[in-house]
Design an enzyme around this catalytic site. Structure first.
Site, PDB file in Angstrom:
ATOM      1  N   GLY A  80      -3.501   6.451 -14.493  1.00  0.00           N
ATOM      2  CA  GLY A  80      -4.653   6.163 -13.650  1.00  0.00           C
ATOM      3  C   GLY A  80      -4.324   6.443 -12.200  1.00  0.00           C
ATOM      4  O   GLY A  80      -3.163   6.448 -11.795  1.00  0.00           O
TER       5      GLY A  80
ATOM      6  N   GLY B 274      -5.892   5.324  -8.360  1.00  0.00           N
ATOM      7  CA  GLY B 274      -6.903   4.514  -7.666  1.00  0.00           C
ATOM      8  C   GLY B 274      -6.716   4.600  -6.176  1.00  0.00           C
ATOM      9  O   GLY B 274      -5.898   5.388  -5.688  1.00  0.00           O
ATOM     10  N   GLY B 275      -7.464   3.799  -5.467  1.00  0.00           N
ATOM     11  CA  GLY B 275      -7.374   3.778  -4.017  1.00  0.00           C
ATOM     12  C   GLY B 275      -5.967   3.447  -3.563  1.00  0.00           C
ATOM     13  O   GLY B 275      -5.498   3.878  -2.521  1.00  0.00           O
ATOM     14  N   PHE B 276      -5.287   2.687  -4.370  1.00  0.00           N
ATOM     15  CA  PHE B 276      -3.977   2.188  -4.004  1.00  0.00           C
ATOM     16  C   PHE B 276      -2.897   3.234  -4.236  1.00  0.00           C
ATOM     17  O   PHE B 276      -1.909   3.283  -3.520  1.00  0.00           O
ATOM     18  CB  PHE B 276      -3.705   0.958  -4.866  1.00  0.00           C
ATOM     19  CG  PHE B 276      -2.425   0.236  -4.581  1.00  0.00           C
ATOM     20  CD1 PHE B 276      -2.360  -0.712  -3.577  1.00  0.00           C
ATOM     21  CD2 PHE B 276      -1.289   0.491  -5.330  1.00  0.00           C
ATOM     22  CE1 PHE B 276      -1.184  -1.390  -3.322  1.00  0.00           C
ATOM     23  CE2 PHE B 276      -0.106  -0.185  -5.077  1.00  0.00           C
ATOM     24  CZ  PHE B 276      -0.066  -1.128  -4.071  1.00  0.00           C
ATOM     25  N   GLY B 277      -3.073   4.061  -5.235  1.00  0.00           N
ATOM     26  CA  GLY B 277      -2.048   5.052  -5.565  1.00  0.00           C
ATOM     27  C   GLY B 277      -2.108   5.332  -7.053  1.00  0.00           C
ATOM     28  O   GLY B 277      -3.147   5.146  -7.680  1.00  0.00           O
ATOM     29  N   LYS B 278      -0.977   5.787  -7.609  1.00  0.00           N
ATOM     30  CA  LYS B 278      -0.969   6.158  -9.023  1.00  0.00           C
ATOM     31  C   LYS B 278      -0.490   5.006  -9.901  1.00  0.00           C
ATOM     32  O   LYS B 278       0.309   4.190  -9.473  1.00  0.00           O
ATOM     33  CB  LYS B 278      -0.054   7.356  -9.237  1.00  0.00           C
ATOM     34  CG  LYS B 278      -0.648   8.637  -8.708  1.00  0.00           C
ATOM     35  CD  LYS B 278       0.258   9.830  -8.991  1.00  0.00           C
ATOM     36  CE  LYS B 278      -0.404  11.097  -8.475  1.00  0.00           C
ATOM     37  NZ  LYS B 278       0.549  12.184  -8.324  1.00  0.00           N
ATOM     38  N   VAL B 279      -0.971   5.001 -11.129  1.00  0.00           N
ATOM     39  CA  VAL B 279      -0.506   4.020 -12.101  1.00  0.00           C
ATOM     40  C   VAL B 279       0.216   4.760 -13.223  1.00  0.00           C
ATOM     41  O   VAL B 279      -0.316   5.710 -13.790  1.00  0.00           O
ATOM     42  CB  VAL B 279      -1.678   3.209 -12.695  1.00  0.00           C
ATOM     43  CG1 VAL B 279      -1.147   2.120 -13.613  1.00  0.00           C
ATOM     44  CG2 VAL B 279      -2.523   2.595 -11.590  1.00  0.00           C
TER      45      VAL B 279
ATOM     46  N   ASP C  95     -14.032  -7.732  -6.556  1.00  0.00           N
ATOM     47  CA  ASP C  95     -14.179  -6.361  -7.020  1.00  0.00           C
ATOM     48  C   ASP C  95     -14.340  -6.348  -8.536  1.00  0.00           C
ATOM     49  O   ASP C  95     -13.624  -5.639  -9.235  1.00  0.00           O
ATOM     50  CB  ASP C  95     -12.979  -5.514  -6.553  1.00  0.00           C
ATOM     51  CG  ASP C  95     -13.289  -4.026  -6.545  1.00  0.00           C
ATOM     52  OD1 ASP C  95     -14.473  -3.663  -6.703  1.00  0.00           O
ATOM     53  OD2 ASP C  95     -12.350  -3.221  -6.393  1.00  0.00           O
TER      54      ASP C  95
END
Ligand SMILES: *[C@@H]1O[C@H](CO)[C@@H](O)[C@H](O)[C@H]1NC(C)=O
Ligand SMILES: *[C@@H]1O[C@H](CO)[C@@H](O)[C@H](O)[C@H]1NC(C)=O
Ligand SMILES: *[C@@H]1O[C@H](CO)[C@@H](O)[C@H](O)[C@H]1NC(C)=O
Ligand SMILES: *[C@@H]1O[C@H](CO)[C@@H](O)[C@H](O)[C@H]1NC(C)=O
Ligand SMILES: *[C@@H]1O[C@H](CO)[C@@H](O)[C@H](O)[C@H]1NC(C)=O
Ligand SMILES: *[C@@H]1O[C@H](CO)[C@@H](O)[C@H](O)[C@H]1NC(C)=O
Ligand SMILES: *[C@@H]1O[C@H](CO)[C@@H](O)[C@H](O)[C@H]1NC(C)=O
Ligand SMILES: *[C@@H]1O[C@H](CO)[C@@H](O)[C@H](O)[C@H]1NC(C)=O
Length: 826
Positions: A498, A500-505, A615
Site C-alpha cells: 500500500g 498512503g499519504g504517510f509513505g509506503k506500507v 479519519d
C-alpha cells in the site's frame, strides 16, 4: 497623515524597479572562519579561513584543535563540521570592524568526540562585550545559531566561557556586515497603538526564518547567505493550507521590500487558505513556533500577492497569537497599486508568556471579499532583555547557581533555531519530541506489551548487543532498524502492499515468524512527525480486538517506521469495489460493520477522555484472515473534549467524501464527526461504490447525498450493490438504512452515539438471521430500538457492555486504565 502623503507620492511616481537592488550587497566586514581546519574551505562560493589564519584574532590561553573522521550528513556545509576548536578556558576572538553598524554573528556547532573531549557534553557561554548570546549552552546535533548586533565601536569581541569543569567548542564562525536598511529602528507593536522604537539598540537572535509554500532556500540563493526553511513543519493544520508559486510575478517596488530583505524565491511562493472554492470558508491558517518565554520578539511578515489576477481582490486578516495585527489587509493598496509587489511588515510582540508563538492568517469579514489569505515568508527574531541578554540566565556569570532545569530550558528553546540544516533541525526536533513522549509514558500509564495477552514478540536475540529489541522490556515498542530491514528484505519493492499519504506500507515477517505490515514514513510526507507520534501514542494506549495492534516502531536514522499486525485481507474498501475480490455476503458485511463500530465505540468510551479517530473510512477498516474488522490509522486522532466542554476546536482534517459537514463548518470536533463518517461507510458497504465518483452524473457523485435521497424516499433498495439484490431481508435493510441515515444527520446532536449505532447494526444482523419463529425475540427488543431518541444513553451503554461478552479485552483494558490513572493521581 504623513504616511498617506508618502503613499500618495509613491503612487504618483509609481516607479517600478525590478532588479535595482539586485546588484548584490558587499559586506564591509566579512570574517568567515573554519575553526580547527588546516586549510581554507569554500562553502557556497565563500571562503572560510583556515584556523591558523584566524588565530591572530584569538586570545586564548588553552586551546585544542580537533578533527573527526566521522562521516557527516552530506551537505554543502559539512566541511565546516569536520573540524572544531576547543576552549578549555575563557577565550576571546576580537574582530577589527571597519564599518560600524549591524553585524551578523553566525555560530556553527556540530559536536563530535575528539581525544578526551566529548563535545556533546560541553557546556559554555558565548557573549559579546554588551550581550550574552548563549549561556550554559549544550548542543546535541548540528546547529547554526544566528545573531545580529549593532556595533558602535571599532571592534567586536566574541567570548567563549566554559562552564565549571567543562569546555567550549565551535566548528565555524561568521562575522559579517548587515545592510543598514535590513533592520529599521521602528516597528509596529502587537497590542498598543504606539509603535516600538529603538530596534537599533537590540541584539537579535533568529528564531525562525521560513519560506511559506516553497522549498528550502539555501544560503546559496540568498544574497545575505541566510537559509529559509519550508513552512510545512510549522503548520498546525496542513490540509487547511495550499501553496502557490509564481516567482516571475514578483516585483520589487520603491518603498516596499528589496531582494536583500528577502529574495525572489521567498516572495515567489506562498501558503494560502485552502478554501476549495467554497465561498463560505471561514478558518485560519496557523503556524506555530517555539519561542523563549520572557522575551519580546520581532515578527516580520513577507507578503506578495501572487494569487490575485487583479488589484483589490484579496483582503485578509493577520494575527499574532490571539491578537489581530492587521485587519482587511489589501496588499495592492500599499505600494502604488502594483499587483505582486514585495512587501514586509514588522511587529514587536510583548514578552512571550508561553513557549509557543502562533501566527495566523484568515479571511476578512468585508462584505463581498472572497475568503482567502496568503503569507509568503516569515522571520521571528528574539530581542535581548533589559540586561542586554538573549538568554534566560541574565549575565554571563554562570558559576554556581545555574541549575540543570535552566539548561534544559535553554537547550529546548534553542531548538527553534535549527535552521542551518533542515535535516539536522528535523532530527533534533524529532529527538526532542521522542524524549518528551518517552517521558510522558513513564509518568503516565505505560502498558507493557504483554498485557494484550500472549501476543508479545521477542525479536532478534541477534540484536541484543547495543539497542534493545525485546518488546517486553520497558523500552516498549522500539524495534531496531536492522530488524525492520531484515523483516522487509531491505524494503523490497515487491513487498509493497500500500501507498498512503504517510509513505509506503510493506509486508514483512519478523524473525519469530510474525507477519507484520511495515509503514515507512516518507521524509517528505505531508503527514509527519506529529502523526507518527499520535499513532504510536494512540495505539500503545488503546488495545482492542477491533483496533489494529501496533507491534513496534523504529525511529533510528531519522526514520519514521510503524510496525503493525499484518491484516491478511487488506482493506474493507478493496472488498467492496475495484479490486476483483469476491463479493461479500450481507451477513459478512454486517459483521464487518459491527466490528468496526465496536472499535470506534471503544475509542469513544474506553478511556476517561474520548478519542476521536477523525479519519473513518473504508480504507481504514482492515480485515484479518477471518474477515474480522479492525480500525486502523490513528495518525489524525485527537482526544476529545474535556468533561466540561462539548467539543474540541480544531481545523478540519479527514478524507473527502467522509467529512462531517458540521465539523467542516464549525471546526468543532466531537465523536459525532466519526459517527457521520461511519454513516458514509455504511452506505458504501451497502452500495459498493466510491464515496466520491466524479465520473457519474452530477447528482450521483457524492454517495452520501445520493443515498440519503433514496433513503428518504424509502427506496434505498434501488441503489444497493447488485450482488445483494434479493439477498437482504427487507427489515434488515430498513434498519440498516435508518441507522446510516441517523448517522448522517446534519447536526451532531441529532446523530446516535457509536454505542447506539452498534446496537442497531446488531439488530439489523438479527433481523437478517431471524428465521421462522424468532420474531418473538425481535418483538421484545424492538420497542427500545425503534427510535434512537427514545433510548436512554446510560441504559444503552450498559446494554452494550453486557451484550459484548466477546469484547473482554477492551473492557478489561479500560478497567486497567482507570485503575492506573487513579493510582497515579494519588
Ligand atoms: C585530521 O586527522 C587526520 C587523521 O585522521 C590527520 O591526518 C589530519 O592531519 C588531521 N587534521 C587536523 C586539522 O588535525
Ligand atoms: C585562505 O584564505 C585567506 C583569506 O581569505 C587568504 O588570504 C589565503 O591566501 C587563503 N589561503 C589559501 C591556501 O588559499
Ligand atoms: C558524549 O556525551 C553524550 C551526552 O553527554 C553521551 O550521550 C554520549 O554517549 C557521549 N559519547 C561518548 C563517546 O562518550
Ligand atoms: C547602530 O547604532 C547607532 C547609534 O549608536 C545608530 O546611529 C545606527 O543607525 C545603528 N545602526 C543600525 C543598523 O541600526
Ligand atoms: C537556487 O539557485 C540555483 C542556481 O543558482 C537554481 O538552480 C535554483 O533553482 C535556486 N533555487 C531556488 C529555490 O531559487
Ligand atoms: C482566527 O484566529 C484568531 C486569533 O486566534 C481568532 O480570534 C479568530 O476567531 C480565528 N478565526 C477563525 C475563522 O477561526
Ligand atoms: C537590549 O539591550 C539594550 C542595551 O544593549 C537596551 O538598551 C535595551 O533596552 C534592551 N532591550 C530590551 C527589550 O530590554
Ligand atoms: C559570579 O557571581 C558570583 C556571585 O554571584 C561572584 O562572586 C563572582 O565574582 C562572579 N564572577 C564573575 C566572573 O563575575
Amino acid at each position: 497623515m504623513g504616511c498617506k502623503i508618502i503613499e500618495l507620492l509613491i503612487w504618483v511616481s509609481s516607479v517600478l524597479c525590478f532588479q535595482c537592488f539586485a546588484r548584490g550587497f558587499t559586506p564591509a566586514d566579512n570574517y568567515l572562519i573554519d575553526c580547527g581546519s588546516l586549510a581554507n574551505s569554500t562553502v557556497g562560493g565563500r571562503v572560510f579561513m583556515a584556523d591558523d589564519l584566524a588565530s591572530k584574532l584569538l586570545s586564548t590561553p588553552q586551546r585544542v584543535v580537533g578533527n573527526t573522521s566521522k562521516s557527516i550528513i552530506s551537505s554543502a556545509v559539512s566541511r565546516l563540521y569536520q573540524t572544531a576548536r576547543i576552549f578549555t578556558g575563557v577565550s576571546k576572538y576580537t574582530f577589527p570592524i571597519s564599518q560600524r553598524g549591524r553585524l551578523w554573528i553566525r555560530l556553527y556547532f556540530s559536536p563530535f568526540v575528539y581525544a578526551t573531549y566529548n563535545m556533546s557534553s560541553a557546556k559554555f557561554d558565548v557573549s559579546t562585550e554588551n550581550h550574552v548570546l548563549l549561556s550554559s549552552f549544550s548542543v546535541g546535533a548540528h546547529l547554526v545559531k544566528e545573531f545580529s548586533v549593532n556595533i558602535t565601536t571599532d571592534s567586536l569581541a566574541i567570548i567563549f566561557t566554559p562552564s565549571e569543569n567543562s569546555f567550549a567548542f565551535i566548528n565555524a564562525l561568521e562575522v559579517v556586515s548587515v545592510p543598514d536598511q535590513l533592520i529599521p529602528d521602528h516597528a509596529r507593536t502587537v497590542k498598543s497603538s504606539v509603535g516600538f522604537q529603538g530596534l537599533m539598540w537590540q541584539a537579535l537572535e533568529t528564531v525562525a526564518r521560513v519560506n511559506m509554500g516553497g522549498p528550502m532556500v539555501s544560503f546559496k540563493n540568498d544574497t545575505l547567505h541566510r537559509t529559509w526553511v519550508p513552512d510545512q513543519s510549522f503548520l498546525i493544520e496542513k490540509n487547511l493550507a495550499s501553496t502557490v508559486s509564481n516567482t516571475r510575478a514578483v516585483k520589487y517596488v520603491d518603498g516596499g521590500s528589496t531582494p536583500e530583505i528577502a529574495p525572489v524565491s521567498v516572495y515567489g511562493s506562498c501558503t494560502k487558505m485552502n478554501s476549495l472554492g467554497d465561498p463560505n470558508s471561514n478558518f485560519n491558517v496557523t503556524w506555530e513556533f517555539n519561542v523563549d518565554p520572557g522575551f519580546q520578539h520581532l515578527v516580520r511578515f513577507h507578503f506578495c500577492d501572487i494569487v490575485s489576477t487583479s488589484l483589490n481582490q484579496l483582503y485578509f486578516n493577520v494575527f499574532i497569537d490571539s491578537s489581530m495585527v492587521v485587519r482587511d489587509l489589501d496588499l495592492s493598496a500599499y505600494l502604488g497599486n502594483v499587483l505582486a509587489a514585495a512587501y514586509y511588515m514588522d511587529f514587536v510582540t510583548d514578552s512571550a508568556t508561553m513557549n509557543k508563538l502562533r501566527v495566523s492568517i484568515g479571511p476578512s469579514n468585508l462584505r463581498g471579499a472572497y475568503p482567502d489569505a496568503i503569507l509568503n515568508g516569515l522571520e521571528i527574531m528574539k530581542l535581548n532583555n533589559s540586561d542586554g541578554s538573549l538568554t534566560g540566565l541574565g549575565t554571563a556569570n554562570t558559576s554556581g547557581s545555574s541549575s540543570k532545569k535552566k539548561v534544559g530550558a535553554i537547550v529546548g528553546a534553542s531548538v527553534g533555531v535549527a535552521f542551518g540544516l533542515l535535516l539536522a533541525g528535523l532530527l533534533f526536533m524529532f529527538c526532542r519530541k521522542r524524549r518528551r513522549v518517552a517521558h510522558r509514558r513513564q509518568s503516565k500509564t505505560w502498558i507493557p506489551f504483554s498485557t494484550n495477552g500472549g501476543t508479545s514478540h521477542t525479536i532478534g536475540s541477534k540484536y541484543s548487543e547495543g539497542t534493545t529489541a525485546s518488546l517486553n522490556s520497558n523500552t516498549g515498542y522500539h524495534i531496531p532498524f536492522l530488524a525492520v530491514q531484515e523483516a522487509t528484505n531491505n524494503f523490497d519493492e515487491s513487498l509493497v502492499i500500500g501507498i498512503g499519504g504517510f509513505g509506503k506500507v510493506y509486508k514483512g515477517e519478523l524473525n519469530d515468524g510474525t507477519k507484520v505490515a511495515v509503514k515507512r514514513g516518507n521524509p517528505q510526507s505531508q503527514q509527519g512527525l506529529a502523526e507518527f507520534q499520535t499513532e504510536i501514542e494512540m495505539l500503545s494506549q488503546f488495545r482492542h480486538r477491533h483496533l489494529v495492534s501496533l507491534i513496534g516502531y523504529c525511529d533510528e536514522k531519522n526514520e519514521m517506521i510503524l510496525i503493525y499486525e499484518y491484516m491478511e485481507n487488506g482493506t474493507l474498501k478493496s472488498h467492496l469495489y475495484g479490486s476483483g475480490h469476491p463479493s461479500l455476503s450481507w451477513k459478512q458485511r454486517l459483521e464487518i460493520c459491527i466490528g468496526a463500530a465496536r472499535g470506534l465505540h471503544y475509542l469513544h468510551t474506553g478511556y476517561a477522555k474520548a478519542v476521536i479517530h477523525r479519519d473513518v473510512k473504508s480504507a481504514n477498516i482492515l480485515l484479518d484472515e477471518n474477515l474480522m474488522a479492525k480500525v486502523a490509522d490513528f495518525g489524525l486522532s485527537k482526544t476529545g473534549p474535556e468533561i466540561d466542554q462539548t467539543h474540541v476546536s480544531t481545523a478540519v482534517k479527514g478524507s473527502f467524501g467522509y467529512l462531517d459537514p458540521e465539523y467542516f463548518r464549525r471546526q468543532q470536533l466531537t465523536e459525532k464527526s466519526d459517527v457521520y463518517s461511519f454513516g458514509v461507510v455504511l452506505f458504501e458497504v451497502l452500495c459498493a461504490r466510491p464515496v466520491i465518483d466524479p465520473t457519474l452524473p452530477r447528482e450521483m457523485v457524492n454517495l452520501a447525498e445520493w443515498a440519503m435521497k433514496w433513503q428518504k424516499r424509502g427506496q434505498l433498495v434501488q441503489i444497493i450493490d447488485s450482488n445483494l439484490k434479493g439477498k437482504i431481508r427487507p427489515d434488515s435493510l430498513r434498519k440498516f438504512g435508518e441507522t446510516a441515515e441517523k448517522c448522517l444527520a446534519d447536526f451532531g446532536v441529532d446523530r446516535p452515539s457509536m454505542g447506539d449505532v452498534l446496537w442497531n447494526l446488531e439488530y439489523a444482523l438479527q433481523l437478517q438471521e431471524a428465521v421462522k419463529n424468532s420474531t418473538n425475540m425481535i418483538g421484545e427488543l424492538s420497542p427500545q430500538i425503534n427510535n434512537f431518541s427514545q433510548l436512554d444513553p446510560t441504559v444503552s451503554s450498559e446494554q452494550f457492555v453486557l451484550s459484548s461478552v466477546d469484547d473482554l479485552s477492551g473492557a478489561s483494558m479500560s478497567k486497567v486504565f482507570s485503575q492506573l490513572v487513579k493510582s497515579e493521581g494519588r
